[in-house]
Design an enzyme around this catalytic site. Structure first.
Site, PDB file in Angstrom:
ATOM      1  N   CYS A 165     -38.430 -50.527 -78.976  1.00  0.00           N
ATOM      2  CA  CYS A 165     -37.752 -50.359 -77.684  1.00  0.00           C
ATOM      3  C   CYS A 165     -38.379 -49.227 -76.873  1.00  0.00           C
ATOM      4  O   CYS A 165     -39.492 -49.370 -76.395  1.00  0.00           O
ATOM      5  CB  CYS A 165     -36.251 -50.178 -77.901  1.00  0.00           C
ATOM      6  SG  CYS A 165     -35.304 -50.418 -76.383  1.00  0.00           S
ATOM      7  N   HIS A 286     -34.944 -55.002 -81.160  1.00  0.00           N
ATOM      8  CA  HIS A 286     -34.563 -54.112 -82.262  1.00  0.00           C
ATOM      9  C   HIS A 286     -34.550 -54.907 -83.560  1.00  0.00           C
ATOM     10  O   HIS A 286     -33.572 -55.599 -83.844  1.00  0.00           O
ATOM     11  CB  HIS A 286     -33.177 -53.519 -82.009  1.00  0.00           C
ATOM     12  CG  HIS A 286     -33.162 -52.486 -80.947  1.00  0.00           C
ATOM     13  ND1 HIS A 286     -33.215 -51.137 -81.213  1.00  0.00           N
ATOM     14  CD2 HIS A 286     -33.125 -52.605 -79.608  1.00  0.00           C
ATOM     15  CE1 HIS A 286     -33.215 -50.462 -80.069  1.00  0.00           C
ATOM     16  NE2 HIS A 286     -33.150 -51.328 -79.080  1.00  0.00           N
ATOM     17  N   GLU A 288     -34.011 -53.901 -86.474  1.00  0.00           N
ATOM     18  CA  GLU A 288     -32.934 -53.444 -87.358  1.00  0.00           C
ATOM     19  C   GLU A 288     -31.581 -54.018 -86.960  1.00  0.00           C
ATOM     20  O   GLU A 288     -30.608 -53.889 -87.683  1.00  0.00           O
ATOM     21  CB  GLU A 288     -32.903 -51.908 -87.380  1.00  0.00           C
ATOM     22  CG  GLU A 288     -32.296 -51.233 -86.154  1.00  0.00           C
ATOM     23  CD  GLU A 288     -33.221 -51.141 -84.930  1.00  0.00           C
ATOM     24  OE1 GLU A 288     -34.265 -51.829 -84.912  1.00  0.00           O
ATOM     25  OE2 GLU A 288     -32.881 -50.393 -83.997  1.00  0.00           O
ATOM     26  N   ASP A 345      -9.381 -56.263 -84.786  1.00  0.00           N
ATOM     27  CA  ASP A 345      -8.421 -55.256 -84.363  1.00  0.00           C
ATOM     28  C   ASP A 345      -7.956 -54.535 -85.621  1.00  0.00           C
ATOM     29  O   ASP A 345      -7.456 -55.175 -86.551  1.00  0.00           O
ATOM     30  CB  ASP A 345      -7.207 -55.902 -83.692  1.00  0.00           C
ATOM     31  CG  ASP A 345      -7.541 -56.510 -82.335  1.00  0.00           C
ATOM     32  OD1 ASP A 345      -8.682 -56.370 -81.880  1.00  0.00           O
ATOM     33  OD2 ASP A 345      -6.642 -57.124 -81.738  1.00  0.00           O
ATOM     34  N   ASP A 510      -7.706 -54.977 -70.504  1.00  0.00           N
ATOM     35  CA  ASP A 510      -6.496 -55.617 -71.037  1.00  0.00           C
ATOM     36  C   ASP A 510      -5.598 -56.052 -69.879  1.00  0.00           C
ATOM     37  O   ASP A 510      -4.570 -55.410 -69.604  1.00  0.00           O
ATOM     38  CB  ASP A 510      -5.728 -54.635 -71.937  1.00  0.00           C
ATOM     39  CG  ASP A 510      -6.555 -54.191 -73.125  1.00  0.00           C
ATOM     40  OD1 ASP A 510      -7.110 -55.059 -73.814  1.00  0.00           O
ATOM     41  OD2 ASP A 510      -6.661 -52.969 -73.343  1.00  0.00           O
TER      42      ASP A 510
HETATM   43  O1  1PR Z   1      -7.256 -47.850 -74.693  1.00  0.00           O
HETATM   44  O2  1PR Z   1      -9.515 -46.976 -75.176  1.00  0.00           O
HETATM   45  O3  1PR Z   1      -7.659 -46.611 -76.774  1.00  0.00           O
HETATM   46  O4  1PR Z   1      -8.662 -48.843 -76.462  1.00  0.00           O
HETATM   47  C1  1PR Z   1      -7.731 -49.596 -77.175  1.00  0.00           C
HETATM   48  C2  1PR Z   1      -8.380 -50.903 -77.481  1.00  0.00           C
HETATM   49  O5  1PR Z   1      -7.499 -51.615 -78.349  1.00  0.00           O
HETATM   50  C3  1PR Z   1      -8.576 -51.753 -76.251  1.00  0.00           C
HETATM   51  O6  1PR Z   1      -9.855 -52.330 -76.313  1.00  0.00           O
HETATM   52  C4  1PR Z   1      -7.524 -52.847 -76.365  1.00  0.00           C
HETATM   53  O7  1PR Z   1      -8.026 -54.082 -75.935  1.00  0.00           O
HETATM   54  C5  1PR Z   1      -7.237 -52.893 -77.847  1.00  0.00           C
HETATM   55  N1  1PR Z   1      -5.833 -53.190 -78.142  1.00  0.00           N
HETATM   56  C6  1PR Z   1      -4.808 -52.348 -77.994  1.00  0.00           C
HETATM   57  N2  1PR Z   1      -3.666 -52.948 -78.425  1.00  0.00           N
HETATM   58  C7  1PR Z   1      -3.990 -54.170 -78.830  1.00  0.00           C
HETATM   59  C8  1PR Z   1      -3.074 -55.167 -79.392  1.00  0.00           C
HETATM   60  O8  1PR Z   1      -3.473 -56.306 -79.695  1.00  0.00           O
HETATM   61  N3  1PR Z   1      -1.814 -54.804 -79.572  1.00  0.00           N
HETATM   62  N4  1PR Z   1      -6.054 -55.410 -78.921  1.00  0.00           N
HETATM   63  C9  1PR Z   1      -5.356 -54.326 -78.644  1.00  0.00           C
HETATM   64  C10 1PR Z   1      -6.602 -56.129 -78.012  1.00  0.00           C
HETATM   65  C11 1PR Z   1      -7.355 -58.265 -77.848  1.00  0.00           C
HETATM   66  C12 1PR Z   1      -8.586 -58.583 -78.551  1.00  0.00           C
HETATM   67  C13 1PR Z   1      -8.423 -59.830 -79.363  1.00  0.00           C
HETATM   68  C14 1PR Z   1      -8.713 -60.974 -78.429  1.00  0.00           C
HETATM   69  C15 1PR Z   1      -9.072 -62.239 -79.142  1.00  0.00           C
HETATM   70  N5  1PR Z   1      -6.615 -57.328 -78.613  1.00  0.00           N
HETATM   71  O9  1PR Z   1      -8.978 -57.555 -79.340  1.00  0.00           O
HETATM   72  O10 1PR Z   1      -9.297 -59.686 -80.385  1.00  0.00           O
HETATM   73  O11 1PR Z   1      -7.585 -61.222 -77.601  1.00  0.00           O
HETATM   74  O12 1PR Z   1      -7.991 -62.709 -79.868  1.00  0.00           O
HETATM   75  P1  1PR Z   1      -7.816 -64.262 -80.167  1.00  0.00           P
HETATM   76  O13 1PR Z   1      -9.169 -64.833 -80.361  1.00  0.00           O
HETATM   77  O14 1PR Z   1      -7.019 -64.300 -81.444  1.00  0.00           O
HETATM   78  O15 1PR Z   1      -7.076 -64.848 -79.010  1.00  0.00           O
HETATM   79  P2  1PR Z   1      -8.229 -47.514 -75.729  1.00  0.00           P
END
Ligand code: 1PR
Length: 674
Positions: A165, A286, A288, A345, A510
């Site tokens: 890179c 990359h 790696e 998550d 979100d």
């Molecule tokens: O605000 O900088 O501390 O970041 C927190 C991070 O955590 C954010 O990226 C936020 O999206 C994520 N988050 C917070 N709470 C939740 C929760 O689910 N209660 N998850 C959460 C977000 C969405 C995706 C999920 C997709 C695909 N979840 O992560 O993976 O919706 O899901 P699916 O394929 O099952 O539909 P900060």
């Protein structure tokens, strides 16, 4: 199975036939006008192995899964544990994620020695320079440490050198990225900035990206290599593989000089993918982070007696056959594959264990009734983070994302288990890793202040390639508008992007849908859903509201405002979740994703709602995003990553990186042979 020793076993009857046809046809064709009359004998010998140019009119079809998989061997049985590979010296100056390269080399069986002084450069037998950061940062660091004379001497010594890179770009005289900084000047010419303000001419790219807008920058993802001539670096079927690129600046093919471009690739236009002059080799991608194919290339660099020389004739013939077969199948159009991202998550469950969980519209707890005591249901536990990540790597995930979903509550750097998860994952997973959650300025209970940059630095050191900002990005966007559409340089986006580059900063959005009867009812940009959906009171219009704290708090900011602001501040990629679609398995919110896609020129990852391979096809087709992420269907084993990719490649006409790769992805540490 490709041989480690360099002898190539043609993978399929198709390739064998192609090899025979090619060897009998034009195997000795010479690179015509591109061969300089005064070229040294060694260079002339290499030129005699050059491949003829691709047919310009060849169709831009995706590299088919079956072809690339076949080309790479069966990928079935795990290879034997690697024999020790000896020592390799790494030139690092303390910025970015070089741990990934060390992990990859260690997993291959190499002993890594870090350069501590100019003498270490002089005494190296094989040197790798994984440049990170910007061109200017790289050169300034080399200069400040007194490495430049030793490095130039090494580059002239004839001993093998592999730049990666920025390690490639710094070999040139200069770069648009840092106009006043001189490069090493081993190659004449300048490194250029991708500029797609206007869409590339029709047919000028692989069709995987682009459309009515210019191509996205950074060039981020898995792209092909068009090999100019056989090379030991690409032994074992690697000419048919995709590799992981992430960069906003490129080396024009002309700048590499006659024969300098060992391989090219295409993003809007061709540019140098691999450079070689004598013993000096460098990749724009990359290795790696390029899965088993990248590890195989590193192994070739380490094990070939002369990685810069001509391969044995049998291997050379096999490479020519493979290149011909790929061209016949893909038209050599190149272009990015669509990325499939697995998201984990993570949070502590009620017993204090770090688990992978998954929400339905962001609610990660089982129904209260499952508890039987009237209290909140238990946090869903879908597995262990490192194990799941390794499994997804093995299944062909192009990228793995960890989101620490409750870190906004506490002190992120106290989250040692998550850092340990990241470190462990980076020793087993050789595709890009992104981590998000809790990256912000904060003060811990002892009164010690940490900046978002400090937090991000810990994540990068633990093995992250990108960090993702959620809540803090919303606050930064609000401040951006409050200040009259400008940043003050202090936001987490700006500080991290300045040090690690835009490509290392993802903003995770979100949003939730807000229904209105009329566009006049809100100052935010509204749309009418394409599927004819209406709100609970029959509303026909909606807008997408940004939230913070995992969706717990809505803000007076819509997604398009957020997307515009954060990219202006320096974010290099957007991850677009949907609180409404999350976990519903009824498909991505195409209106939401299309609105964000249209607002920015950085890569966009669609997220939330995937329930079947068809949904991935729909989102790529309808929105032209570069990547699609899913969580629930992968965690529950309802749909596999390989199934998604096979469907996209065969039914959807969507270019994807072949599953399986060279020798299989995700083999356990100690068994990363190829
Ligand atoms: O605000 O900088 O501390 O970041 C927190 C991070 O955590 C954010 O990226 C936020 O999206 C994520 N988050 C917070 N709470 C939740 C929760 O689910 N209660 N998850 C959460 C977000 C969405 C995706 C999920 C997709 C695909 N979840 O992560 O993976 O919706 O899901 P699916 O394929 O099952 O539909 P900060």
């Amino acid at each position: 199975m490709p041989s480690l020793s360099g002898a190539f076993v043609p993978p399929t009857a198709l390739a064998s036939q192609a090899a025979a046809a090619w060897a009998g046809g034009g195997a000795r064709r010479v690179g015509g006008a591109r061969r300089a009359a005064a070229a040294p004998a060694a260079a002339a010998r290499r030129h005699s192995h050059r491949f003829p140019p691709a047919t310009p009119a060849a169709p831009s079809l995706p590299l088919s899964t079956s072809m690339a998989t076949a080309a790479a061997g069966d990928g079935g049985a795990p290879p034997p544990a690697p024999a020790p590979l000896g020592q390799v010296t790494l030139l690092d100056y303390g910025a970015g994620n070089v741990r990934s390269l060390e992990n990859a080399l260690t997993a291959l069986g190499a002993t890594v020695k870090w350069v501590q002084s100019p003498d270490d450069i002089a005494s190296a037998d094989r040197l790798i320079f994984p440049g990170v950061g910007s061109f200017g940062v790289a050169m300034d660091n080399l200069t400040a440490r007194g490495y430049v004379p030793a490095l130039k001497a090494y580059l002239a010594s004839g001993k093998p050198f592999l730049g990666i890179c920025i390690g490639l770009q710094s070999l040139f005289e200069g770069s648009d990225e840092s106009p006043n900084v001189a490069g090493l000047g081993v190659f004449p010419g300048r490194v250029r900035r991708f500029d797609f303000a206007a869409p590339p001419a029709a047919g000028d790219h692989g069709g995987a990206d682009g459309g009515g807008r210019g191509l996205s920058v950074p060039h981020m993802g898995w792209n092909t290599v068009a090999l100019d001539r056989p090379s030991p670096l690409f032994a074992g079927g690697l000419a048919a593989q995709r590799f992981y690129y992430v960069h906003s600046f490129y080396v024009p093919v002309d700048a590499a000089g006659d024969g300098g471009a060992l391989a090219t690739t295409t993003h809007g236009h061709p540019f140098v993918a691999v450079l070689q002059r004598g013993s000096v080799m460098a990749t724009q991608f990359h290795p790696e982070k390029s899965g088993a194919a990248g590890l195989a290339l590193l192994r070739n660099f380490l094990t070939s007696a002369d990685p810069a020389g001509a391969p044995p004739e049998a291997e050379a013939a096999a490479q020519r056959a493979l290149v011909a077969a790929v061209r016949a199948g893909s038209g050599d159009g190149g272009g990015l594959a669509k990325r499939i991202v697995a998201c984990l998550d993570v949070r502590e469950n009620d017993h204090g264990d770090l688990v992978v969980t998954k929400g339905d519209q962001y609610d990660v707890r089982e129904a209260p009734a499952a508890n039987g005591d009237g209290g909140p249901g238990a946090v869903r536990n879908l597995g262990k983070p490192v194990e799941l990540a390794a499994r997804y790597y093995a299944a062909g995930a192009d990228e793995v994302t960890f989101l620490n979903i409750t870190s906004f509550r506490g002190a992120p750097l106290a989250d040692a288990p998550l850092l340990a998860v990241l470190s462990a994952t980076s020793t087993r997973v050789f595709v890009p890793l992104c981590i998000g959650g809790g990256i912000r300025d904060y003060t811990d209970d002892a009164g010690v202040a940490y900046s978002a940059l400090d937090v991000a630095a810990r994540y990068f050191r633990a093995g992250a390639d990108k960090i993702s900002l959620g809540s803090d990005a919303v606050y930064a966007a609000e401040a951006y508008y409050a200040a009259g559409r400008t940043g003050d340089g202090t936001s987490s986006i700006e500080t991290i992007s300045n040090v690690y580059g835009a490509q290392a900063v993802v903003v995770s959005i979100d949003p939730r849908r807000v229904w209105v009867a009329s566009p006049d009812d809100t100052p935010h940009a509204t749309l009418t859903p394409r599927d004819g959906a209406v709100g609970p009171a029959g509303e026909t219009h909606c807008w997408y509201q940004c939230t913070v704290k995992g969706g717990r708090e809505g803000r007076d900011l819509d997604v398009v405002q957020l997307a515009v602001a954060v990219t202006a501040l320096g974010a290099g990629e957007l991850l677009v979740n949907s609180m409404d679609a999350d976990g519903q398995k009824s498909g991505y919110d195409l209106d939401l994703i299309a609105a964000v896609r249209a607002a920015v020129s950085v890569p966009v990852i669609a997220s939330s709602g995937a329930g079947s391979p068809l949904h991935f096809g729909q989102v790529f087709d309808a929105t032209d995003v570069e990547a699609a992420l899913a969580a629930g269907i992968f965690h529950r084993g309802e749909v596999g990553i390989g199934e998604v990719k096979d469907w996209l490649a065969t039914e959807g006409g969507v270019p994807v990186r072949a599953v399986g790769g060279v020798g299989g992805e995700g083999v356990p540490v100690g068994e990363v042979g190829v």
